[in-house]
Design a protein around this motif. Structure first.
Motif, PDB file in Angstrom:
ATOM      1  N   PRO A  37       0.792  -1.234   0.000  1.00  0.00           N
ATOM      2  CA  PRO A  37       0.000   0.000   0.000  1.00  0.00           C
ATOM      3  C   PRO A  37       0.825   1.285   0.000  1.00  0.00           C
ATOM      4  CG  PRO A  37      -0.403  -1.305   1.994  1.00  0.00           C
ATOM      5  CD  PRO A  37       0.408  -2.145   1.074  1.00  0.00           C
ATOM      6  N   GLN A  38       1.965   1.280   0.688  1.00  0.00           N
ATOM      7  CA  GLN A  38       2.726   2.538   0.738  1.00  0.00           C
ATOM      8  C   GLN A  38       3.330   2.876  -0.622  1.00  0.00           C
ATOM      9  OE1 GLN A  38       3.609  -0.258   2.246  1.00  0.00           O
ATOM     10  NE2 GLN A  38       5.803  -0.515   2.508  1.00  0.00           N
ATOM     11  N   ILE A  39       3.579   1.829  -1.398  1.00  0.00           N
ATOM     12  CA  ILE A  39       4.139   2.055  -2.737  1.00  0.00           C
ATOM     13  C   ILE A  39       3.050   2.531  -3.693  1.00  0.00           C
ATOM     14  CG2 ILE A  39       5.207   0.866  -4.708  1.00  0.00           C
ATOM     15  CD1 ILE A  39       6.833  -0.707  -2.590  1.00  0.00           C
ATOM     16  N   VAL A  40       1.904   1.877  -3.604  1.00  0.00           N
ATOM     17  CA  VAL A  40       0.774   2.339  -4.416  1.00  0.00           C
ATOM     18  C   VAL A  40       0.410   3.768  -4.018  1.00  0.00           C
ATOM     19  CG1 VAL A  40      -1.678   1.986  -4.881  1.00  0.00           C
ATOM     20  CG2 VAL A  40      -0.167   0.041  -4.837  1.00  0.00           C
ATOM     21  N   GLY A  41       0.506   4.054  -2.727  1.00  0.00           N
ATOM     22  CA  GLY A  41       0.184   5.387  -2.226  1.00  0.00           C
ATOM     23  C   GLY A  41       1.060   6.457  -2.845  1.00  0.00           C
ATOM     24  N   HIS A  42       2.348   6.190  -2.883  1.00  0.00           N
ATOM     25  CA  HIS A  42       3.277   7.153  -3.465  1.00  0.00           C
ATOM     26  C   HIS A  42       3.018   7.294  -4.961  1.00  0.00           C
ATOM     27  CE1 HIS A  42       6.967   9.469  -3.844  1.00  0.00           C
ATOM     28  NE2 HIS A  42       7.200   8.787  -4.942  1.00  0.00           N
ATOM     29  N   TYR A  43       2.793   6.171  -5.582  1.00  0.00           N
ATOM     30  CA  TYR A  43       2.491   6.148  -7.021  1.00  0.00           C
ATOM     31  C   TYR A  43       1.243   6.984  -7.317  1.00  0.00           C
ATOM     32  CZ  TYR A  43       0.347   4.081 -11.191  1.00  0.00           C
ATOM     33  OH  TYR A  43      -0.292   3.893 -12.383  1.00  0.00           O
ATOM     34  N   ASP A  44       0.244   6.823  -6.456  1.00  0.00           N
ATOM     35  CA  ASP A  44      -1.004   7.565  -6.641  1.00  0.00           C
ATOM     36  C   ASP A  44      -0.825   9.070  -6.466  1.00  0.00           C
ATOM     37  OD1 ASP A  44      -2.702   5.546  -7.374  1.00  0.00           O
ATOM     38  OD2 ASP A  44      -3.344   5.089  -5.329  1.00  0.00           O
ATOM     39  N   ARG A  45       0.041   9.427  -5.523  1.00  0.00           N
ATOM     40  CA  ARG A  45       0.264  10.861  -5.302  1.00  0.00           C
ATOM     41  C   ARG A  45       0.829  11.522  -6.559  1.00  0.00           C
ATOM     42  NH1 ARG A  45       1.154   9.261  -0.045  1.00  0.00           N
ATOM     43  NH2 ARG A  45       3.365   8.817  -0.318  1.00  0.00           N
ATOM     44  N   LEU A  46       1.693  10.781  -7.239  1.00  0.00           N
ATOM     45  CA  LEU A  46       2.247  11.311  -8.485  1.00  0.00           C
ATOM     46  C   LEU A  46       1.179  11.319  -9.581  1.00  0.00           C
ATOM     47  CD1 LEU A  46       5.627   9.430  -8.348  1.00  0.00           C
ATOM     48  CD2 LEU A  46       5.446  11.888  -8.504  1.00  0.00           C
ATOM     49  N   ARG A  47       0.394  10.265  -9.570  1.00  0.00           N
ATOM     50  CA  ARG A  47      -0.595  10.089 -10.628  1.00  0.00           C
ATOM     51  C   ARG A  47      -1.672  11.170 -10.584  1.00  0.00           C
ATOM     52  NH1 ARG A  47      -5.067   6.619 -11.855  1.00  0.00           N
ATOM     53  NH2 ARG A  47      -5.321   6.363  -9.629  1.00  0.00           N
ATOM     54  N   VAL A  48      -2.099  11.533  -9.376  1.00  0.00           N
ATOM     55  CA  VAL A  48      -3.158  12.541  -9.293  1.00  0.00           C
ATOM     56  C   VAL A  48      -2.659  13.889  -9.791  1.00  0.00           C
ATOM     57  CG1 VAL A  48      -4.504  11.454  -7.459  1.00  0.00           C
ATOM     58  CG2 VAL A  48      -2.701  13.036  -6.840  1.00  0.00           C
ATOM     59  N   ARG A  49      -1.368  14.062  -9.796  1.00  0.00           N
ATOM     60  CA  ARG A  49      -0.820  15.301 -10.343  1.00  0.00           C
ATOM     61  C   ARG A  49      -0.541  15.166 -11.842  1.00  0.00           C
ATOM     62  NH1 ARG A  49       4.159  16.790  -6.896  1.00  0.00           N
ATOM     63  NH2 ARG A  49       3.970  14.847  -5.758  1.00  0.00           N
ATOM     64  N   GLY A  50      -1.038  14.069 -12.389  1.00  0.00           N
ATOM     65  CA  GLY A  50      -0.885  13.873 -13.825  1.00  0.00           C
ATOM     66  C   GLY A  50       0.474  13.350 -14.235  1.00  0.00           C
TER      67      GLY A  50
END
Ligand SMILES: [Zn+2]
Length: 125
Positions: A37-50
Motif C-alpha cells: 500500500p505505501q508504494i501504491v500510495g506514493h504512485y497515486d500521489r504522483l498520478r493525481v498530479r498527472g
C-alpha cells in the motif's frame, strides 16, 4: 526487474492506457492488491498530479526529469536489490531494457550530390 516493479509498471501502463474496459479494471484491482500500500500510495500521489509514477533510466539519466542519477542508484537497480526513487522527481525508477530498440545507425547526412565537375586543365596548344 523484480516482481514489484513489474507489477507497478503494468499498473501504470494500464492506468495510462486510453482504452480501458472491465477487464482492465479487474486487472488494475488485482495489481493494486499485490503492490504494498505505501508504494501504491506514493504512485497515486504522483498520478493525481498527472505524472507517471515510474520513470525509466536510460544512460544513467532519469527519463522523468532528465537528471543524471548517482551510480549507486543504478547499481542497486542493476542488482535488483531495492526499489529506488529519483531524488529530483520522486518517481520510481526502473532500468530501461538495454536492447537497442532503435538501432542507432549514424547515417551521414545526405550530402547534396555535387557533381565532381572538376575540369581537368587541358593544356591547349
Ligand atoms: Zn527523475
Amino acid at each position: 526487474m523484480n516482481e514489484l516493479m513489474q507489477n507497478l509498471l503494468k499498473l501504470q501502463s494500464l492506468e495510462f492506457s486510453p482504452t480501458q474496459d472491465d477487464s482492465t479494471a479487474a486487472l488494475i484491482a488485482e495489481l493494486r492488491d499485490k503492490i504494498p500500500p505505501q508504494i501504491v500510495g506514493h504512485y497515486d500521489r504522483l498520478r493525481v498530479r498527472g505524472k507517471k509514477g515510474l520513470a525509466a533510466v536510460q544512460n544513467q539519466v532519469c527519463t522523468g526529469c532528465h537528471m543524471r542519477l548517482p551510480l549507486a542508484v543504478i547499481m542497486t537497480l542493476k542488482h535488483d536489490q531495492d526499489i529506488q526513487l529519483c531524488d529530483s522527481c520522486g518517481r520510481y525508477l526502473y532500468l530501461a531494457p538495454e536492447a537497442p530498440a532503435a538501432p542507432i545507425t549514424e547515417t551521414p547526412a545526405a550530402k547534396p550530390a555535387r557533381k565532381s565537375a572538376r575540369r581537368k586543365k587541358v593544356a591547349k596548344p
